[in-house]
Design a protein around this motif. Structure first.
Motif, short mmCIF file in Angstrom:
data_model
loop_
_atom_site.label_atom_id
_atom_site.label_comp_id
_atom_site.label_asym_id
_atom_site.label_seq_id
_atom_site.Cartn_x
_atom_site.Cartn_y
_atom_site.Cartn_z
N SER A 81 0.84 -1.19 0.00
CA SER A 81 0.00 0.00 0.00
C SER A 81 0.88 1.24 0.00
CB SER A 81 -0.90 -0.01 1.23
OG SER A 81 -0.12 0.10 2.41
N GLU A 82 0.29 2.38 -0.29
CA GLU A 82 1.08 3.61 -0.37
C GLU A 82 1.70 3.96 0.98
OE1 GLU A 82 0.69 8.18 -2.10
OE2 GLU A 82 -1.11 6.96 -1.79
N LEU B 117 -6.41 -3.41 -5.03
CA LEU B 117 -6.85 -2.04 -5.27
C LEU B 117 -6.02 -1.02 -4.51
CD1 LEU B 117 -10.73 -2.59 -5.13
CD2 LEU B 117 -9.32 -2.29 -7.17
N ASN B 118 -5.46 -1.40 -3.38
CA ASN B 118 -4.68 -0.47 -2.56
C ASN B 118 -3.19 -0.51 -2.85
OD1 ASN B 118 -6.87 0.60 -1.07
ND2 ASN B 118 -6.89 -1.21 0.27
N TYR C 240 -1.17 -0.47 -8.60
CA TYR C 240 -2.53 -0.23 -9.10
C TYR C 240 -2.83 1.26 -9.12
CZ TYR C 240 -7.55 -0.92 -9.75
OH TYR C 240 -8.85 -0.90 -10.25
N LYS C 241 -2.48 1.94 -8.04
CA LYS C 241 -2.79 3.37 -7.96
C LYS C 241 -2.02 4.18 -9.00
CE LYS C 241 -4.21 3.74 -3.12
NZ LYS C 241 -4.00 4.46 -1.84
N TYR D 281 -3.47 3.56 -12.59
CA TYR D 281 -4.84 4.00 -12.90
C TYR D 281 -5.18 5.36 -12.30
CZ TYR D 281 -5.52 -0.79 -14.48
OH TYR D 281 -5.42 -1.98 -15.14
N TYR D 282 -4.20 6.11 -11.84
CA TYR D 282 -4.47 7.44 -11.31
C TYR D 282 -5.02 8.34 -12.43
CZ TYR D 282 -3.67 11.96 -9.04
OH TYR D 282 -3.83 13.21 -8.50
N ASP E 175 -11.46 0.77 -9.06
CA ASP E 175 -11.41 2.02 -8.32
C ASP E 175 -11.19 3.15 -9.32
OD1 ASP E 175 -11.09 4.11 -6.61
OD2 ASP E 175 -9.36 3.30 -5.52
N ASN F 110 -11.62 6.34 -8.66
CA ASN F 110 -11.29 7.59 -7.97
C ASN F 110 -10.03 7.39 -7.13
OD1 ASN F 110 -11.60 10.28 -7.15
ND2 ASN F 110 -12.81 9.68 -5.35
N VAL F 111 -8.96 7.01 -7.79
CA VAL F 111 -7.70 6.74 -7.10
C VAL F 111 -7.14 8.05 -6.54
CG1 VAL F 111 -5.33 5.96 -7.39
CG2 VAL F 111 -7.20 4.74 -8.53
N GLN F 112 -6.76 8.01 -5.27
CA GLN F 112 -6.17 9.16 -4.61
C GLN F 112 -4.75 8.82 -4.15
OE1 GLN F 112 -7.70 12.19 -4.38
NE2 GLN F 112 -9.42 11.29 -5.53
#
Length: 709
Positions: free
Chosen positions: A561-562, A636-637, A641-642, A645-646, A671, A673-675
């Motif tokens: 994860s981030e 997804l986290n 992935y982020k 697909y950001y 997802d 709405n990736v942040q």
């Protein structure tokens, strides 16, 4: 008076003309990429070779040999001179210097681009000589023609494919040719030339291990079958001693020839050959009874001494174990079970039956025919060529990359089969056209072989048609499959025009021109060499893959994860993160498709302070690898992935689909709405293939927190 050319002169001129056309064909068929795109380096590894050659030309061999590259494998760095096979770079640099000496001011990049096509012509000439040694001139000419365009060899020798194999296949084939001559003629001269050729092969490619095991294996077979001769003794003893001594001059090889298990067969064969000759010498001097007693004592004592030395070398660590890549050739499942970094490389996968036909075409069917003719007339040369062919078939089946090793000998063996068949049936055709030459021939034709002429014509025409199809297939494969540089992509528009995707170089040049020179860029190891050569920025990992734990750290960062990944990024002083995303264009070789290998490799090494990552957590509830609404929360986290697909959730890629449709996976992302919290988008290439993110510093994080409050 003008002297009319003799028949022999005409034949020699014809052979030279054919060989000249073969060389032109070998070079010209490999220029599709230059004509279609430009003079550009292909793939990934060639960019490191190109960068190294530049350094060699600019700084000289001494500095090149002692070069420590602090911009690679940050923060470890890499000693370049002691971790590469320098033969390719030295060859290109020497060609560059020679051309400039004669005032041909060609850029070093163009020398690198055209090195492989030029050496493919040299390789075709070596195949001609090998075919001539195997049978006759027609076999040699056929072998050269087949090799000049065979796709299995073209795949690593097109213009721009500046990789070790571009010169190494030439070095390997000429080593075997010189070995054949050394065995055939039994002279020190050819044995020394074979050792020199082997030294060049060692300097060029790690597959020299294939040579130093195949030649001893052949020697053992000849010894076991009673075919050992004084010629073979001179050839092997000279080749082994000189070859081993010269090969240790390569810094990357060092003392491996006398320490590593890969060279054990060669050393054991050398000792056995000396013992065999010594036994024959003693047998001729003493009585049979005395000899038997002395032989038993010497055999027992020698075996005990060898066992003691072997055990001592193993226990003390002097004898190094078999490497993972070499062990994979003996056990194809070894890498999958133990070394995922090796198994993740596509060219290390087993070869499919379709690949044999794709890369060899009709040669796949003519190789057995050639082997039949090869073994029908058993001699020193045919036995070695047959062994070379069968060993290459096995290793090419284990690893698709080694199709490159099979292709040259497949051409030589097939040439033997084709020339033998054509010469046999063309005699029947010529006899039928000229009529029976004697009453005996007439009687045979009338009684039992009246169909021979017609059948021979059909067979000759059939073989000719197959050869025509072979030429067509080879040209098509070369143009469509092997002449597209991975750094410049192309696709056909609905109207038939070509669309160029130059996203890779666009992104690399953006890094070069818009980031500080000391910036550290993290990406998957596939893109390390290109980043270093084009962007000229420090990278964490690259295609050398020498440090599995460092690559595992990058894989863990991508899979985490981030919140977890930022700890790794901070620890490694990462400034930018680069990912490849194919969702917009349908580019299938993107990082999402490679992501599971990042997970597996990332979990292969334990990093203190970080929990292990489990591959199963990245699959859906139905145990499927998904990126849509069914994807797992861990998937997804994940940072990969982020970053892939950001800002992609609002993009329309297909008029019949909703926003965020991934054209590679054929699904809308889960997802939309990736942040991002710790990274910010810095650059996205024109077609969204390359995406670069900047790691926020602590001050920016504080500002973001104030804004959110």
């Amino acid at each position: 008076m003008v002297r009319l050319p003799k028949k022999g002169d005409n034949e020699m001129l014809l052979r030279l003309a054919i060989l000249g056309m073969v060389c032109v064909l070998a070079v010209s068929t490999r220029l599709f990429a230059v004509l279609r795109y430009e003079s550009v380096i292909h793939e990934f590894d060639p960019y490191f070779n190109y960068r190294s050659t530049q350094y060699l030309v600019e700084n000289g061999f001494y500095d090149f040999h002692n070069w420590f590259d602090a911009t690679a494998w940050y923060p470890l760095g890499r000693i370049i001179g002691g971790t590469i096979y320098p033969g390719l770079m030295v060859t290109a640099a020497a060609a560059f210097k020679i051309l400039h000496f004669f005032n041909f001011t060609i850029a070093i990049r163009n020398v690198c681009v055209f090195t492989a096509p030029i050496f493919s012509a040299f390789t075709a000439l070596v195949a001609y000589d090998m075919g001539r040694e195997l049978k006759d001139e027609s076999t040699g000419l056929t072998a050269a023609a087949l090799l000049s365009i065979v796709p299995g060899f073209v795949s690593r020798s097109v213009a721009g494919s500046y990789d070790n194999e571009g010169v190494a296949i030439f070095a390997m084939l000429i080593t075997y040719l010189m070995w054949i001559k050394a065995v055939k003629y039994g002279t020190l001269f050819w044995a020394c030339i074979a050792a020199i050729a082997y030294f060049y092969m060692v300097s060029a490619w790690g597959a020299y291990v294939f040579i130093i095991n195949l030649i001893p294996l052949y020697t053992l077979i000849m010894l076991a079958t009673g075919r050992f001769s004084h010629r073979l003794y001179i050839a092997y003893s000279t080749f082994y001693v000189l070859g081993i001594l010269m090969s240790m001059a390569i810094a990357f090889v060092g003392f491996q020839p006398v320490q590593s298990s890969e060279h054990l067969l060669a050393a054991a064969t050398f000792a056995l050959v000396q013992a065999h000759v010594a036994v024959d010498f003693v047998r001729a001097l003493v009585r049979p009874q005395t000899f038997q007693q002395a032989f038993r004592m010497a055999a027992f004592g020698g075996a005990a001494a060898v066992a003691v030395v072997f055990v001592a070398a193993t226990l003390t660590g002097y004898r190094t174990p078999i490497t993972g890549r070499f062990y994979t050739l003996l056990d194809p499942t070894y890498a999958i079970k133990n070394i995922p970094i090796i198994a993740s490389v596509s060219e290390h996968q087993p070869t499919t039956w379709a690949s044999y036909f794709f890369d060899l075409h009709i040669l796949a069917f003519f190789v057995p025919v050639g082997l039949y003719y090869c073994l029908r007339t058993m001699n020193d040369v045919t036995i070695f060529v047959a062994l070379y062919c069968m060993a290459s078939v096995y290793f090419s089946g284990v690893m698709v990359r080694l199709m490159l090793v099979l292709a040259p000998i497949a051409c030589v063996i097939s040439a033997l089969g084709i020339s033998s068949l054509l010469s046999t049936y063309m005699r029947n055709v010529n006899r039928g056209l000229s009529g029976a030459s004697s009453k005996k021939d007439k009687k045979r034709e009338d009684n039992t072989m009246d169909y021979q002429f017609e059948a021979s014509i059909v067979i000759v025409l059939f073989i000719s048609a197959l050869l025509a199809l072979y030429v067509s297939h080879c040209v098509w494969v070369t143009a469509e499959a092997y002449s597209s540089p991975s750094i410049v992509l192309a696709a056909n528009a609905p109207d038939g025009s070509m669309i160029i995707f130059d996203d890779f170089r666009e992104a690399y040049w953006w890094l070069r021109q818009n980031t500080p020179e000391d910036s550290k860029v993290m990406s998957w190891w596939d893109y390390g060499y290109q980043l270093a050569a084009i962007a000229n920025r420090t990278v964490l990992v690259d295609n050398n893959t020498w440090n599995n734990s460092h690559i595992a750290t990058v894989g863990r960062a991508m899979a985490s994860s981030e919140d977890v990944a930022i700890k790794i990024l901070r620890r490694l002083d990462v400034d930018y993160v680069l990912v490849i995303a194919g969702a917009m264009t349908g580019y299938a070789s993107d990082d999402i498709n490679k992501f599971l290998w990042m997970v597996r490799i990332g979990n292969s090494t334990h990093i203190p302070g970080f929990a292990p990552i489990i591959e199963r957590d990245y699959f859906s509830e139905r145990n499927e690898y998904k990126i849509d609404a069914d994807a797992s929360p861990t998937m997804l986290n994940s940072l990969m992935y982020k970053l892939s697909y950001y800002n992609f959730g609002h993009m329309y890629t297909d008029q019949n689909r909703g926003p965020g449709f991934d054209r590679v996976r054929q699904a809308e992302i889960g997802d939309k709405n990736v942040q991002l919290k710790y990274l910010e988008e810095a650059f996205t290439s024109e077609h969204w293939i390359v995406r670069i993110y900047k790691v926020k510093d602590a001050q920016n994080l504080m500002s973001d927190a104030d804004v959110s409050m």
